[in-house]
Design a protein around this motif. Sequence first.
Motif, short mmCIF file in Angstrom:
data_model
loop_
_atom_site.label_atom_id
_atom_site.label_comp_id
_atom_site.label_asym_id
_atom_site.label_seq_id
_atom_site.Cartn_x
_atom_site.Cartn_y
_atom_site.Cartn_z
N LEU A 52 3.80 4.01 1.61
CA LEU A 52 3.71 4.04 0.21
C LEU A 52 4.02 2.83 -0.40
O LEU A 52 3.23 2.48 -1.33
N LYS A 53 4.89 2.04 0.05
CA LYS A 53 5.26 0.64 -0.62
C LYS A 53 3.83 -0.39 -0.19
O LYS A 53 3.45 -0.90 -1.14
N ILE A 54 3.61 -0.39 1.16
CA ILE A 54 2.50 -1.45 1.58
C ILE A 54 1.09 -0.98 0.88
O ILE A 54 0.59 -2.11 0.17
N CYS A 55 0.76 0.19 0.96
CA CYS A 55 -0.52 0.69 0.57
C CYS A 55 -0.72 0.66 -1.05
O CYS A 55 -1.87 0.85 -1.62
N SER A 56 0.54 0.52 -1.94
CA SER A 56 0.50 0.36 -3.18
C SER A 56 0.13 -1.06 -3.64
O SER A 56 -0.12 -1.37 -4.84
N GLU A 57 0.33 -1.87 -2.82
CA GLU A 57 0.19 -3.31 -3.04
C GLU A 57 -1.24 -3.62 -3.07
O GLU A 57 -2.19 -2.71 -2.94
N ARG A 58 -1.78 -4.83 -3.71
CA ARG A 58 -3.10 -5.19 -3.86
C ARG A 58 -3.67 -5.86 -2.34
O ARG A 58 -3.83 -6.81 -2.44
N ILE A 59 -4.08 -4.72 -1.35
CA ILE A 59 -4.42 -5.43 -0.34
C ILE A 59 -5.94 -4.67 -0.05
O ILE A 59 -6.44 -3.58 -0.72
N THR A 60 -6.72 -5.17 0.92
CA THR A 60 -8.07 -4.52 0.97
C THR A 60 -7.85 -2.73 1.44
O THR A 60 -6.95 -2.67 2.22
N ASP A 61 -8.93 -2.13 1.16
CA ASP A 61 -8.99 -0.82 1.66
C ASP A 61 -8.92 -0.41 2.98
O ASP A 61 -8.29 0.39 3.61
N GLU A 62 -9.50 -1.65 3.73
CA GLU A 62 -9.44 -1.45 5.25
C GLU A 62 -8.20 -1.60 5.76
O GLU A 62 -7.86 -0.88 6.63
N SER A 63 -7.41 -2.73 5.17
CA SER A 63 -6.10 -2.79 5.64
C SER A 63 -5.11 -1.71 5.57
O SER A 63 -4.43 -1.04 6.23
N LYS A 64 -5.41 -0.76 4.30
CA LYS A 64 -4.48 0.09 4.00
C LYS A 64 -4.83 1.25 4.90
O LYS A 64 -3.81 2.03 5.46
N LYS A 65 -6.00 1.50 5.38
CA LYS A 65 -6.44 2.61 6.26
C LYS A 65 -5.88 2.19 7.85
O LYS A 65 -5.37 3.11 8.43
N ASN A 66 -5.84 0.79 7.80
CA ASN A 66 -5.31 0.48 9.39
C ASN A 66 -3.66 0.89 9.44
O ASN A 66 -3.14 1.29 10.50
N TYR A 67 -3.03 0.50 8.09
CA TYR A 67 -1.69 0.79 8.08
C TYR A 67 -1.29 2.21 8.44
O TYR A 67 -0.42 2.96 9.28
N LEU A 68 -2.33 3.28 7.69
CA LEU A 68 -2.01 4.48 7.71
C LEU A 68 -2.10 5.13 9.20
O LEU A 68 -1.32 5.91 9.75
N VAL A 69 -3.43 4.85 9.80
CA VAL A 69 -3.56 5.07 11.25
C VAL A 69 -2.28 4.67 12.15
O VAL A 69 -1.92 5.54 13.08
N SER A 70 -1.87 3.59 11.98
CA SER A 70 -1.14 3.00 12.88
C SER A 70 0.28 3.60 12.59
O SER A 70 1.12 4.17 13.59
N GLY A 71 0.79 3.89 11.36
CA GLY A 71 1.72 4.87 11.05
C GLY A 71 1.59 6.41 11.67
O GLY A 71 2.84 6.88 12.19
N LEU A 72 0.67 6.91 11.64
CA LEU A 72 0.26 8.30 12.14
C LEU A 72 0.56 7.91 13.75
O LEU A 72 1.37 9.20 14.44
N LYS A 73 0.22 7.15 14.39
CA LYS A 73 0.53 6.88 15.75
C LYS A 73 1.80 6.80 16.01
O LYS A 73 2.41 7.44 17.15
N PHE A 74 2.69 6.08 15.37
CA PHE A 74 4.18 5.70 15.60
C PHE A 74 4.74 7.21 15.42
O PHE A 74 5.60 7.45 16.01
N ASN A 75 4.39 7.86 14.27
CA ASN A 75 5.18 9.12 14.05
C ASN A 75 4.90 10.04 14.97
O ASN A 75 5.91 11.08 15.34
#
Length: 419
Positions: free
Chosen positions: A73-96
């Motif tokens: 929620l915090k990282i993907c609210s920041e002004r980063i690229t859409d591709e980076s946001k998707k990468n964070y989400l997929v990585s988070g899903l794998k961790f969880n």
Amino acid sequence: MLIYFTELLKKAFKVGFFHLISANILLQIAGFGGQIFLTRVLPIEDIGRIRLMQSYIGIFSVIATLGINTAILKICSERITDESKKNYLVSGLKFNIISSIFVILSAITLIHFKVLSSDNITNKLLYLYLIQIPFTVVFGLIMAFIQSQKKIQLMSKIQSISKILVLLLSTSLAFVMGINGYVVGTVITNIVLVILLIQLSRKKYDLKINTKLASEGVKKIIKLGSLSFGTSLLWTLILSFNIVIAGFMSIDNKEIAYYGIANLIITTLMMIPMSLNQIMVPYISEKTNNHDEIARILTLYQKRMYILMLPLIIASYYLVPIFLPIVFGNKYSNSIDYFKILLLGLLFWCVYSPKNNILTSIGRMDINLYTYTFSFIIYIISNSLLIKWFGMNGAAYGFTLTFFFTIFINGFFYRRVMK
């Protein structure tokens, strides 16, 4: 004042505030198995068992999440690229997914040795109930990502539809199969809904399972996640661990059920300020490095909180005792005394929660962790003593005292950060 209130309502509609409130309330009701309906068909003892199981699942789910949802929620609210946001989400899903498997195995061990409960019925049901943990965790993570993109109405619709379906199936099966039907219905619906949500998310956001995140990104998730994990776990424990303490002290399941109903109403009312908090996170996060703007937002934020909650708390004090026996049945009239004590705790929480949420939004999860660490120490000591002396009344007093002292603990740390 009327003009200000009218403008506030217009803005609330625009950002999806009322959509989010309705979804959160549905989530709360469904999360406790459609309690309003279950109290009509299940014995009071079974309601106590459900409340205890819900407390454990809530705690285990937070442990399995590892704070990754808040980090996303915090990282993907920041002004980063859409591709980076998707990468964070997929990585988070794998961790969880991995962490959920470890949590389930650990919980099975605890159940086997009757650490969680001495009640055989509760232990048997918990084995099945645990299955939903990874699905609950994945659902929460995807919702955090959608929230970070300020898609509040989309998030609300998904939550509303999913929780209505959980409510319908779990309560329908409870009519036919009793408490076993409630558990089976809840687990099956959660599994099916999350599978569908994953498929929809893959199409909408073009998610790729083989996505790899740079080591810096992994470190960022772990750092923010570990801090928010501690805070989330302590928050979850503060909301419900007194029920676990009561279970260990062999308090009557009926009294736990009465307290559980009062606690359900309080946490449902809490959905309103929590909805405001959820909406504010992405907007505050954009202003992380502008302390003057943060100070301005806090003043506005607190004003909105008081406008929302003071009339609601006053009205609830007088109206809930009238409607509670009608909605849940006269046999739950004992819940009213617990409710009035807990309502004061809700007021104390509303006083400090804006500051708490601002600290989360600017990435200072460490400060919230310190705050809730001290709060939880107060919580454990007060609840252990007061439940022993006063039964479930002591649980209500311990809950309220904890939030009262947290006002001062939170204020102390917040001032230090903003200096």
